[in-house]
Design a protein around this motif. Structure first.
Motif, PDB file in Angstrom:
ATOM      1  N   ASN A 220      18.111  -4.112   6.771  1.00 17.64           N
ATOM      2  CA  ASN A 220      17.105  -3.240   6.163  1.00 17.64           C
ATOM      3  C   ASN A 220      16.133  -4.041   5.318  1.00 17.64           C
ATOM      4  OD1 ASN A 220      15.927  -0.753   5.776  1.00 17.64           O
ATOM      5  ND2 ASN A 220      17.155  -0.292   3.946  1.00 17.64           N
ATOM      6  N   ILE A 221      16.686  -5.002   4.545  1.00 20.42           N
ATOM      7  CA  ILE A 221      15.826  -5.852   3.711  1.00 20.42           C
ATOM      8  C   ILE A 221      14.891  -6.660   4.597  1.00 20.42           C
ATOM      9  CG2 ILE A 221      15.844  -7.844   2.172  1.00 20.42           C
ATOM     10  CD1 ILE A 221      18.442  -6.720   0.987  1.00 20.42           C
ATOM     11  N   SER A 222      15.455  -7.193   5.674  1.00 12.43           N
ATOM     12  CA  SER A 222      14.633  -7.975   6.595  1.00 12.43           C
ATOM     13  C   SER A 222      13.510  -7.141   7.173  1.00 12.43           C
ATOM     14  CB  SER A 222      15.514  -8.529   7.711  1.00 12.43           C
ATOM     15  OG  SER A 222      14.743  -9.253   8.646  1.00 12.43           O
ATOM     16  N   ALA A 223      13.811  -5.900   7.502  1.00 18.45           N
ATOM     17  CA  ALA A 223      12.791  -5.002   8.055  1.00 18.45           C
ATOM     18  C   ALA A 223      11.691  -4.743   7.028  1.00 18.45           C
ATOM     19  CB  ALA A 223      13.428  -3.696   8.498  1.00 18.45           C
ATOM     20  N   GLN A 224      12.099  -4.517   5.763  1.00 18.26           N
ATOM     21  CA  GLN A 224      11.108  -4.256   4.716  1.00 18.26           C
ATOM     22  C   GLN A 224      10.240  -5.488   4.473  1.00 18.26           C
ATOM     23  OE1 GLN A 224      10.710  -1.220   3.871  1.00 18.26           O
ATOM     24  NE2 GLN A 224      12.551  -0.679   5.030  1.00 18.26           N
ATOM     25  N   GLU A 225      10.867  -6.659   4.521  1.00 18.84           N
ATOM     26  CA  GLU A 225      10.107  -7.889   4.326  1.00 18.84           C
ATOM     27  C   GLU A 225       9.057  -8.049   5.420  1.00 18.84           C
ATOM     28  OE1 GLU A 225      13.104 -10.857   4.181  1.00 18.84           O
ATOM     29  OE2 GLU A 225      13.406 -10.681   2.000  1.00 18.84           O
ATOM     30  N   LYS A 226       9.432  -7.670   6.653  1.00 22.95           N
ATOM     31  CA  LYS A 226       8.475  -7.751   7.749  1.00 22.95           C
ATOM     32  C   LYS A 226       7.329  -6.764   7.544  1.00 22.95           C
ATOM     33  CE  LYS A 226      11.666  -9.464  11.306  1.00 22.95           C
ATOM     34  NZ  LYS A 226      12.308  -9.180  12.605  1.00 22.95           N
ATOM     35  N   LEU A 227       7.695  -5.560   7.073  1.00 25.97           N
ATOM     36  CA  LEU A 227       6.656  -4.577   6.788  1.00 25.97           C
ATOM     37  C   LEU A 227       5.713  -5.069   5.701  1.00 25.97           C
ATOM     38  CD1 LEU A 227       8.476  -1.106   6.869  1.00 25.97           C
ATOM     39  CD2 LEU A 227       6.615  -1.870   8.351  1.00 25.97           C
ATOM     40  N   ILE A 228       6.309  -5.634   4.624  1.00 26.20           N
ATOM     41  CA  ILE A 228       5.490  -6.142   3.521  1.00 26.20           C
ATOM     42  C   ILE A 228       4.588  -7.268   3.996  1.00 26.20           C
ATOM     43  CG2 ILE A 228       5.558  -7.357   1.297  1.00 26.20           C
ATOM     44  CD1 ILE A 228       8.147  -5.788   0.700  1.00 26.20           C
ATOM     45  N   GLU A 229       5.137  -8.146   4.835  1.00 29.72           N
ATOM     46  CA  GLU A 229       4.331  -9.243   5.377  1.00 29.72           C
ATOM     47  C   GLU A 229       3.168  -8.697   6.200  1.00 29.72           C
ATOM     48  OE1 GLU A 229       4.800 -13.241   8.182  1.00 29.72           O
ATOM     49  OE2 GLU A 229       6.526 -11.942   7.794  1.00 29.72           O
ATOM     50  N   LYS A 230       3.456  -7.655   6.994  1.00 33.60           N
ATOM     51  CA  LYS A 230       2.405  -7.035   7.799  1.00 33.60           C
ATOM     52  C   LYS A 230       1.337  -6.414   6.899  1.00 33.60           C
ATOM     53  CE  LYS A 230       1.691  -3.613  11.474  1.00 33.60           C
ATOM     54  NZ  LYS A 230       2.342  -2.604  12.351  1.00 33.60           N
ATOM     55  N   ALA A 231       1.803  -5.719   5.855  1.00 30.48           N
ATOM     56  CA  ALA A 231       0.862  -5.101   4.925  1.00 30.48           C
ATOM     57  C   ALA A 231       0.015  -6.151   4.223  1.00 30.48           C
ATOM     58  CB  ALA A 231       1.610  -4.250   3.897  1.00 30.48           C
ATOM     59  N   ASN A 232       0.647  -7.257   3.822  1.00 27.42           N
ATOM     60  CA  ASN A 232      -0.083  -8.331   3.138  1.00 27.42           C
ATOM     61  C   ASN A 232      -1.148  -8.937   4.039  1.00 27.42           C
ATOM     62  OD1 ASN A 232       1.408  -7.972   0.826  1.00 27.42           O
ATOM     63  ND2 ASN A 232       2.820  -9.663   1.229  1.00 27.42           N
ATOM     64  N   ASN A 233      -0.818  -9.052   5.323  1.00 26.27           N
ATOM     65  CA  ASN A 233      -1.803  -9.573   6.267  1.00 26.27           C
ATOM     66  C   ASN A 233      -2.987  -8.620   6.387  1.00 26.27           C
ATOM     67  OD1 ASN A 233      -0.380 -11.921   6.836  1.00 26.27           O
ATOM     68  ND2 ASN A 233       0.759 -10.978   8.534  1.00 26.27           N
ATOM     69  N   LYS A 234      -2.705  -7.316   6.427  1.00 17.21           N
ATOM     70  CA  LYS A 234      -3.786  -6.328   6.462  1.00 17.21           C
ATOM     71  C   LYS A 234      -4.621  -6.404   5.180  1.00 17.21           C
ATOM     72  CE  LYS A 234      -2.751  -4.324  10.407  1.00 17.21           C
ATOM     73  NZ  LYS A 234      -3.666  -4.406  11.568  1.00 17.21           N
ATOM     74  N   TYR A 235      -3.933  -6.530   4.052  1.00 15.52           N
ATOM     75  CA  TYR A 235      -4.598  -6.612   2.759  1.00 15.52           C
ATOM     76  C   TYR A 235      -5.490  -7.851   2.712  1.00 15.52           C
ATOM     77  CZ  TYR A 235      -5.046  -6.862  -2.363  1.00 15.52           C
ATOM     78  OH  TYR A 235      -5.526  -6.925  -3.655  1.00 15.52           O
ATOM     79  N   LYS A 236      -4.961  -8.967   3.192  1.00 17.44           N
ATOM     80  CA  LYS A 236      -5.692 -10.232   3.164  1.00 17.44           C
ATOM     81  C   LYS A 236      -6.942 -10.165   4.028  1.00 17.44           C
ATOM     82  CE  LYS A 236      -4.835 -15.204   3.639  1.00 17.44           C
ATOM     83  NZ  LYS A 236      -3.844 -16.229   4.054  1.00 17.44           N
ATOM     84  N   SER A 237      -6.883  -9.377   5.096  1.00 17.63           N
ATOM     85  CA  SER A 237      -8.031  -9.252   5.995  1.00 17.63           C
ATOM     86  C   SER A 237      -8.892  -8.044   5.641  1.00 17.63           C
ATOM     87  CB  SER A 237      -7.562  -9.163   7.441  1.00 17.63           C
ATOM     88  OG  SER A 237      -6.792  -7.991   7.648  1.00 17.63           O
ATOM     89  N   TYR A 238      -8.681  -7.475   4.452  1.00 16.25           N
ATOM     90  CA  TYR A 238      -9.485  -6.357   3.936  1.00 16.25           C
ATOM     91  C   TYR A 238      -9.326  -5.071   4.735  1.00 16.25           C
ATOM     92  CZ  TYR A 238     -11.709 -10.316   1.631  1.00 16.25           C
ATOM     93  OH  TYR A 238     -11.938 -11.462   0.926  1.00 16.25           O
ATOM     94  N   ALA A 239      -8.260  -4.962   5.517  1.00 15.79           N
ATOM     95  CA  ALA A 239      -7.973  -3.715   6.234  1.00 15.79           C
ATOM     96  C   ALA A 239      -7.119  -2.848   5.314  1.00 15.79           C
ATOM     97  CB  ALA A 239      -7.254  -4.009   7.543  1.00 15.79           C
ATOM     98  N   PHE A 240      -7.775  -2.218   4.335  1.00 16.95           N
ATOM     99  CA  PHE A 240      -7.034  -1.583   3.250  1.00 16.95           C
ATOM    100  C   PHE A 240      -6.337  -0.281   3.659  1.00 16.95           C
ATOM    101  CE2 PHE A 240     -10.277  -4.083   0.878  1.00 16.95           C
ATOM    102  CZ  PHE A 240      -9.387  -4.989   0.332  1.00 16.95           C
ATOM    103  N   SER A 241      -6.935   0.486   4.567  1.00 14.09           N
ATOM    104  CA  SER A 241      -6.296   1.747   4.962  1.00 14.09           C
ATOM    105  C   SER A 241      -4.928   1.531   5.604  1.00 14.09           C
ATOM    106  CB  SER A 241      -7.213   2.534   5.893  1.00 14.09           C
ATOM    107  OG  SER A 241      -8.298   3.072   5.180  1.00 14.09           O
ATOM    108  N   PRO A 242      -4.802   0.642   6.601  1.00 12.73           N
ATOM    109  CA  PRO A 242      -3.452   0.402   7.148  1.00 12.73           C
ATOM    110  C   PRO A 242      -2.535  -0.268   6.126  1.00 12.73           C
ATOM    111  CG  PRO A 242      -5.082  -1.044   8.173  1.00 12.73           C
ATOM    112  CD  PRO A 242      -5.842  -0.018   7.406  1.00 12.73           C
TER     113      PRO A 242
END
Length: 645
Positions: A18-40
């Motif tokens: 579960n932790i691993s899954a959340q870390e992957k989600l957070i990493e995905k979100a951070n990538n979206k954040y870094k690329s200014y894709a704020f809605s996703p």
């Protein structure tokens, strides 16, 4: 026992998975954040938090995502949770953004309280960038309330309209009306597709007069903010970075913005070229021209940017090449967003910012450009132009006193709407002019160290003052929006002043030459000492007036012109070298030469006498037979100016 171990291992495995899954989600979100894709990014961060995974970093990025998406209500909720649950980890920038969201919601008292926390944790550099003179700025904003009357632009649609630009008898503006794609990321460096440039004759009675610019300008990607020369032949505009029909992404996967230039030929825009300081790794956008069209202003996050986006300027050369972009500095730019510049014919820079405190979101600010300097204060243009939402892309016709801007405030037709404005009365803007110079004795030309320099307004009220430095130079600033007197005052001298009318703020040098209010002298006094003249010397065995002596004698002439009753006797002397009789003759020649020079300059001969004393009145030990240096002997080759009456 075995069953218990299996259960425990299963639970542990589930937890780790579960932790691993959340870390992957957070990493995905951070990538979206870094690329200014704020809605996703918002969607993913929210899911992670709902599952119980919370951290200061997670809340901070979620709050920022709402903030950059102009969802200030949700941003304030998350910032509040961040401050409540992770106070020790809250950064100065997060406090500032939280304060801004509260202002957007009209909660000014709470916003000011959060600002106090910002200043408690902010570094000196942060405080310099976030302009503290606008803290508790509500009263300052009220001072500019109702300077403009606004009305809705009749060509708005249910989509987005913003970035108006004067063009011929009408306007250009940006819209996504033909695609239905809302430009929620217009204030970030992630530019979404399908914004195009349109033109309209604003005097038209038909909405059908709105038309897209030709395909040379509008592409399948994003075209936005523009600036056009007064003759309508050259346009600068913002466009997605693309090549060969495909968008170009940087190393973070972001499609940056670039400025292009186009020529208007036979009713078509052609010769479209990108500007040389564009880059694939940062954005250059939102062009604006100076009043003389020799400078281009723009927004960018290029290296050297102080915040998320700064305003820069670059010179436009006569051959249409460009100089090196220059950041306008921390008087204009903060650690947040400064963008959408516009310069009026009155050399007023208007721009949008959420780093200078306002009513909330992006507000429109103004400052006077004085001789390419931004020394004046930054002024919020006030309500109703500014609101508690985003207000931006302000333009103004200085001749007709009207203009346009865009806003996403409530009550509009689309998400972004253009509004027309008419000026009720001018904004009060600082115009700072620097005055430098010296203060000298009119006769002796002596620098009067310690002279007081005062700025007096037209009501004879003293505005400011300074003291001339020990280096003999003063420096003072004044408000060039009004007429001022600059006055020099020294004890024992008649004050002198100069009137300066309203101006564009170009620096001036004003040197004062003061007259003594009275001269205390009597018969037998040496006028040279009273005037603090340099000693008048003669070359060896010569009696002609040297150039350096001529300057000093001229000061004596000025004194005699000022005081017509003054009579003097010129006493001339030699050194001890040579025969005594020769030296007596030579000194007499020197006295006569001095007197004749003064007569040639207009002094009546009846006011002058001259006598030579040879080597009879030496000022040092250099008598006959005493060895002395050349310099020591020269001290005795002199003239004195003794007052007779």
């Amino acid at each position: 026992m075995v069953k218990k171990i299996i259960v425990l291992l299963a639970i542990l495995f589930f937890a780790v998975g579960n932790i691993s899954a959340q870390e992957k989600l957070i990493e995905k979100a951070n990538n979206k954040y870094k690329s200014y894709a704020f809605s996703p990014a918002i969607d993913i961060y929210t899911k992670v938090i709902e599952k119980g995974f919370v951290s200061a970093e997670l809340l901070g990025k979620l709050a920022n995502s709402y903030y950059f998406n102009a969802d200030y209500k949700n941003a304030s909720v998350i910032y509040k949770r961040l401050v409540t649950e992770f106070e020790a980890d809250v950064t100065a920038e997060q406090y500032f953004k939280y304060a801004q969201t509260l202002r957007t919601l009209g909660e000014y008292d709470e916003s000011n309280a959060i600002l106090e926390k910002f200043y408690d944790v902010a570094s000196s550099g942060d405080k310099a960038l976030f302009s503290k003179d606008t803290v508790a700025s509500s009263e300052k904003i009220k001072a500019n309330t109702d300077k403009f009357k606004i009305s809705k632009f009749k060509y708005n649609s249910a989509h987005n309209e913003f970035a108006p630009t004067f063009f011929k008898e009408g306007l250009l503006f940006s819209s996504d009306r033909d695609t239905g794609n809302f430009a929620k990321y217009r204030h970030t460096w992630n530019s979404r597709d399908f914004l195009d440039l349109y033109k309209v004759n604003v005097d038209s009675v038909s909405l059908d007069k709105v038309a897209k610019l030709d395909k040379n300008v509008n592409t399948r990607y994003h075209e936005s903010t523009s600036a056009i020369t007064k003759d309508g032949t050259t346009m600068y505009f913002t466009r997605n970075n693309y090549k060969d029909g495909k968008r170009v992404k940087d190393s973070d996967g972001v499609v940056r913005l670039k400025i292009f230039r186009a020529d208007y030929v036979d009713g078509m825009w052609t010769n479209i070229t990108e500007l040389p300081f564009n880059s694939d790794s940062y954005s250059v956008a939102h062009p604006a021209l100076s009043s003389d069209e020799k400078t281009l202003y723009f927004a960018s996050n290029m290296p050297g940017t102080l915040g998320q986006s700064d305003i820069f300027s670059v010179s436009i050369n006569d051959d249409n090449t460009f100089g090196t972009p220059v950041n306008l500095g921390n008087k204009i730019n903060t650690e947040e967003r400064e963008t959408f510049p516009y310069v009026s014919n009155e050399d007023i820079l208007y721009f949008s910012s959420d780093g200078h405190l306002g009513l909330g979101g992006l507000d429109i600010f103004a400052t006077k450009i004085a001789n390419n300097n931004f020394a004046g204060s930054i002024v919020n243009v006030g309500e109703p132009v500014n609101s508690n939402m985003d207000d931006f892309t302000f333009i103004f016709d200085s001749e007709n006193r009207n203009g346009y801007f865009a806003s996403n405030r409530k009550g509009g037709i689309g998400e972004d709407d253009i509004y027309a404005l008419v000026e009720n009365e001018p904004l009060v803007l600082d115009c700072v002019q620097e005055i430098t110079g010296t203060v000298r004795d009119k006769i002796s030309n002596e620098i009067l160290v310690g002279a007081a320099i005062k700025v007096i307004d037209e009501n004879n009220e003293e505005i400011s003052s300074t003291i001339m430095s020990s280096k003999g130079v003063y420096n003072i600033t004044l408000d060039c929006n009004q007429g001022n007197f600059v006055r020099a005052v020294v004890e024992g001298y008649v004050p002198s002043e100069k009137y300066l009318n309203k101006s564009n703020g170009e620096p001036q040098v004003i040197d004062f030459y003061l007259e003594r209010d009275k001269v205390t002298a009597g018969a037998g006094d040496d006028l040279a000492k009273l005037l603090q003249l340099s000693t008048i010397y003669f070359d060896l065995n010569k009696f002609d007036i040297r150039p350096d002596a001529e300057i000093e004698i001229q000061k004596v002439i000025v004194a005699m012109e000022k005081f017509p009753s003054l009579k003097i006797k010129v006493n001339s002397h030699t050194d001890s070298r040579g025969k005594d009789s020769y030296n007596l003759w030579l000194s007499q020649k020197r006295a006569e030469a001095t007197v004749n020079y003064m007569i040639s300059k207009g002094i009546d001969a009846s006011r002058l006498q001259g006598e030579g004393f040879g080597e009879t009145k030496l000022v040092n030990k250099c008598e006959n037979g005493v060895p002395c240096t050349v310099k020591e002997h020269q001290l005795n080759r002199r003239s004195e100016f003794i007052i007779i009456e």
